[in-house]
Design a protein around this motif. Sequence first.
Motif, PDB file in Angstrom:
ATOM      1  N   GLN A   1       0.853  -1.252   0.012  1.00 19.27           N
ATOM      2  CA  GLN A   1       0.230   0.039   0.059  1.00 19.27           C
ATOM      3  C   GLN A   1       0.853   1.173  -0.023  1.00 19.27           C
ATOM      4  N   SER A   2       2.001   1.003   0.253  1.00 19.61           N
ATOM      5  CA  SER A   2       3.023   2.338   0.390  1.00 19.61           C
ATOM      6  C   SER A   2       3.824   2.618  -0.873  1.00 19.61           C
ATOM      7  N   SER A   3       3.595   1.515  -1.769  1.00 20.66           N
ATOM      8  CA  SER A   3       4.522   1.600  -3.142  1.00 20.66           C
ATOM      9  C   SER A   3       3.681   2.157  -4.137  1.00 20.66           C
ATOM     10  N   VAL A   4       4.410   2.583  -5.422  1.00 13.88           N
ATOM     11  CA  VAL A   4       3.784   3.055  -6.471  1.00 13.88           C
ATOM     12  C   VAL A   4       3.627   1.844  -7.277  1.00 13.88           C
ATOM     13  N   ASP A   5       2.403   1.583  -7.881  1.00  9.45           N
ATOM     14  CA  ASP A   5       2.173   0.532  -8.814  1.00  9.45           C
ATOM     15  C   ASP A   5       3.274   0.218  -9.528  1.00  9.45           C
ATOM     16  N   PRO A   6       3.900  -1.120  -9.369  1.00  4.44           N
ATOM     17  CA  PRO A   6       5.316  -1.181 -10.272  1.00  4.44           C
ATOM     18  C   PRO A   6       5.118  -1.191 -11.824  1.00  4.44           C
ATOM     19  N   VAL A   7       3.596  -0.980 -12.369  1.00  6.25           N
ATOM     20  CA  VAL A   7       3.633  -0.762 -13.787  1.00  6.25           C
ATOM     21  C   VAL A   7       4.447   0.735 -13.834  1.00  6.25           C
TER      22      VAL A   7
ATOM     23  N   ALA B   1       6.697   2.279 -12.253  1.00  2.00           N
ATOM     24  CA  ALA B   1       7.913   2.496 -11.514  1.00  2.00           C
ATOM     25  C   ALA B   1       8.922   3.267 -12.411  1.00  2.00           C
ATOM     26  N   GLY B   2       9.567   4.318 -11.941  1.00  2.00           N
ATOM     27  CA  GLY B   2      10.619   5.070 -12.780  1.00  2.00           C
ATOM     28  C   GLY B   2      10.013   5.951 -13.916  1.00  2.00           C
ATOM     29  N   LEU B   3       8.492   6.217 -13.902  1.00  2.00           N
ATOM     30  CA  LEU B   3       8.002   7.027 -14.947  1.00  2.00           C
ATOM     31  C   LEU B   3       7.729   8.362 -14.222  1.00  2.00           C
ATOM     32  N   PRO B   4       8.014   9.406 -15.167  1.00  2.00           N
ATOM     33  CA  PRO B   4       8.028  10.747 -14.459  1.00  2.00           C
ATOM     34  C   PRO B   4       6.620  11.159 -13.714  1.00  2.00           C
ATOM     35  N   VAL B   5       5.571  10.639 -14.503  1.00  2.00           N
ATOM     36  CA  VAL B   5       4.454  11.059 -14.170  1.00  2.00           C
ATOM     37  C   VAL B   5       3.527   9.676 -13.672  1.00  2.00           C
ATOM     38  N   ILE B   6       3.022   9.726 -12.503  1.00  2.00           N
ATOM     39  CA  ILE B   6       2.173   8.557 -11.889  1.00  2.00           C
ATOM     40  C   ILE B   6       0.905   9.159 -11.834  1.00  2.00           C
ATOM     41  N   PRO B   7      -0.147   8.503 -12.304  1.00  2.00           N
ATOM     42  CA  PRO B   7      -1.665   8.755 -12.311  1.00  2.00           C
ATOM     43  C   PRO B   7      -1.818   8.613 -10.780  1.00  2.00           C
ATOM     44  N   GLU B   8      -2.544   9.512 -10.233  1.00  2.00           N
ATOM     45  CA  GLU B   8      -3.388   9.699  -9.058  1.00  2.00           C
ATOM     46  C   GLU B   8      -3.876   8.315  -8.581  1.00  2.00           C
ATOM     47  N   THR B   9      -4.411   7.469  -9.218  1.00  2.00           N
ATOM     48  CA  THR B   9      -4.958   6.360  -8.671  1.00  2.00           C
ATOM     49  C   THR B   9      -3.839   5.236  -8.608  1.00  2.00           C
ATOM     50  N   SER B  10      -2.740   5.563  -8.992  1.00  2.00           N
ATOM     51  CA  SER B  10      -1.802   4.434  -8.859  1.00  2.00           C
ATOM     52  C   SER B  10      -0.743   5.088  -7.807  1.00  2.00           C
ATOM     53  N   GLN B  11      -0.824   6.125  -7.118  1.00  2.00           N
ATOM     54  CA  GLN B  11       0.026   6.489  -5.937  1.00  2.00           C
ATOM     55  C   GLN B  11      -0.376   5.466  -4.749  1.00  2.00           C
ATOM     56  N   PRO B  12       0.802   5.709  -3.783  1.00  2.00           N
ATOM     57  CA  PRO B  12       0.574   4.907  -2.969  1.00  2.00           C
ATOM     58  C   PRO B  12      -0.704   5.623  -1.880  1.00  2.00           C
ATOM     59  N   ARG B  13      -1.439   4.508  -1.427  1.00  2.00           N
ATOM     60  CA  ARG B  13      -2.519   4.735  -0.503  1.00  2.00           C
ATOM     61  C   ARG B  13      -2.312   5.084   0.961  1.00  2.00           C
TER      62      ARG B  13
ATOM     63  N   ARG C   1       2.610  -3.012  14.360  1.00  2.00           N
ATOM     64  CA  ARG C   1       2.890  -2.221  13.034  1.00  2.00           C
ATOM     65  C   ARG C   1       1.772  -1.183  12.852  1.00  2.00           C
ATOM     66  N   VAL C   2       2.329  -0.125  12.147  1.00  2.00           N
ATOM     67  CA  VAL C   2       1.225   1.212  12.288  1.00  2.00           C
ATOM     68  C   VAL C   2       1.568   1.577  10.929  1.00  2.00           C
ATOM     69  N   ALA C   3       0.221   2.126  10.167  1.00  2.00           N
ATOM     70  CA  ALA C   3       0.379   2.863   8.840  1.00  2.00           C
ATOM     71  C   ALA C   3      -0.587   3.974   8.772  1.00  2.00           C
ATOM     72  N   GLU C   4      -0.310   4.728   8.062  1.00  2.00           N
ATOM     73  CA  GLU C   4      -1.371   5.839   7.824  1.00  2.00           C
ATOM     74  C   GLU C   4      -1.947   5.934   6.480  1.00  2.00           C
ATOM     75  N   LYS C   5      -3.287   6.218   6.276  1.00  2.00           N
ATOM     76  CA  LYS C   5      -3.808   6.531   4.979  1.00  2.00           C
ATOM     77  C   LYS C   5      -3.421   7.862   4.372  1.00  2.00           C
ATOM     78  N   VAL C   6      -3.031   7.819   3.303  1.00  2.00           N
ATOM     79  CA  VAL C   6      -2.538   9.040   2.641  1.00  2.00           C
ATOM     80  C   VAL C   6      -3.339   9.821   1.414  1.00  2.00           C
ATOM     81  N   ARG C   7      -4.132   8.868   1.017  1.00  2.00           N
ATOM     82  CA  ARG C   7      -5.078   9.324  -0.139  1.00  2.00           C
ATOM     83  C   ARG C   7      -6.343   8.433  -0.119  1.00  2.00           C
TER      84      ARG C   7
END
Length: 312
Positions: free
Chosen positions: A258-264, A266-278, A305-311
């Motif tokens: 959930q904290s990672s960018v969708d691997p599809v 990875a490395g691209l300059p623009v990441i769509p909002e829906t594929s940003q970490p949640r 373990r603790v995590a926070e929702k970011v979007r």
Amino acid sequence: MTARGTSGSHVPVMLAETVEGLRVRKEGIYLDGTFGRGGHAREVLKSLGPEGRLLLMDRDPEAIASAQREFGADSRVRMRHATFAGLGDWEETASGLDGVLFDLGVSSPQLDEPDRGFSFQADGPLDMRMDPTRGPSAAHWLAEAGEAEIADVLWHLGEERMSRRIARAIVAARTDKALRTTRELADLVVRTIGYRERHKHPATRTFQALRMHVNDELGELTAGLEAARDRLNPGGRLAVISFHSLEDRIVKQFIQAQSSVDPVYAGLPVIPETSQPRMRRIGSKISAGEAELAANPRARSSVLRVAEKVRA
Ligand SMILES: C[S@@+](CC[C@H](N)C(=O)[O-])C[C@H]1O[C@@H](n2cnc3c(N)ncnc32)[C@H](O)[C@@H]1O
């Protein structure tokens, strides 16, 4: 999980660390999915103002009855007898949550009551259901499951190296007479594999595996994490205490994913909002401190373990 306390009570694990991890705000809405006997819930309530809400769940009717007795008159509290995997179906969660807690495993009252069938140290019906109103008991499942299926459960959930041997013995024994009690099963395991580990009763792994299977604990956890993520508000926190490496692995991998960018992307300059970490991880895993371990040896295997929702 909790340490054994006096009868009917228990000691919550990593209480201060958990409540701090949830970062309770006075007017927030929090959900404790594993009420037990309310050790964590009670502490969350102390930080809630009159506008705050605390939603309590437990799959054990006795836990909910205890919540009702203690918090039934508190207008900030709502409670529901259900599994946390279904927290999203509860309309009280529909407006979003600011924090969710899962303190996994069984409570001391469950372990201490022989009639619940969780313990190999006391004789009782071989039940092991956290919710005795639903699903097959351990005895029922052991009477019907195939030998290979039993061996798989012992191997995967109990990490029992003698899984096949025990499964064979169970199937052989039940052709004579069904296994009905915790003592019968514990004795069978001792006869089959003997005492191998110095500080562990031979039936420890078998009982743990059966309990996890009968209650589908790993399936519940996976579904519960997703439901919590979906219901959390941005900025809301998820705190999970686990006691078993299989559970902790699920929690860790969930937070990582959930904290990672969708691997599809990875490395691209623009990441769509829906594929940003949640979500984002908050700190690293936390274990009980020395003082707590000294007072409560059963906190030894606990991991928070603790995590926070970011979007959204
Ligand atoms: C370790 S105890 C919680 C103790 C609690 N934090 C306290 O301090 O009193 C775990 C509780 O969670 C409940 N439980 C376990 N899995 C559950 C699930 N999937 N859904 C709802 N309740 C669950 C058990 O019935 C038990 O009462």
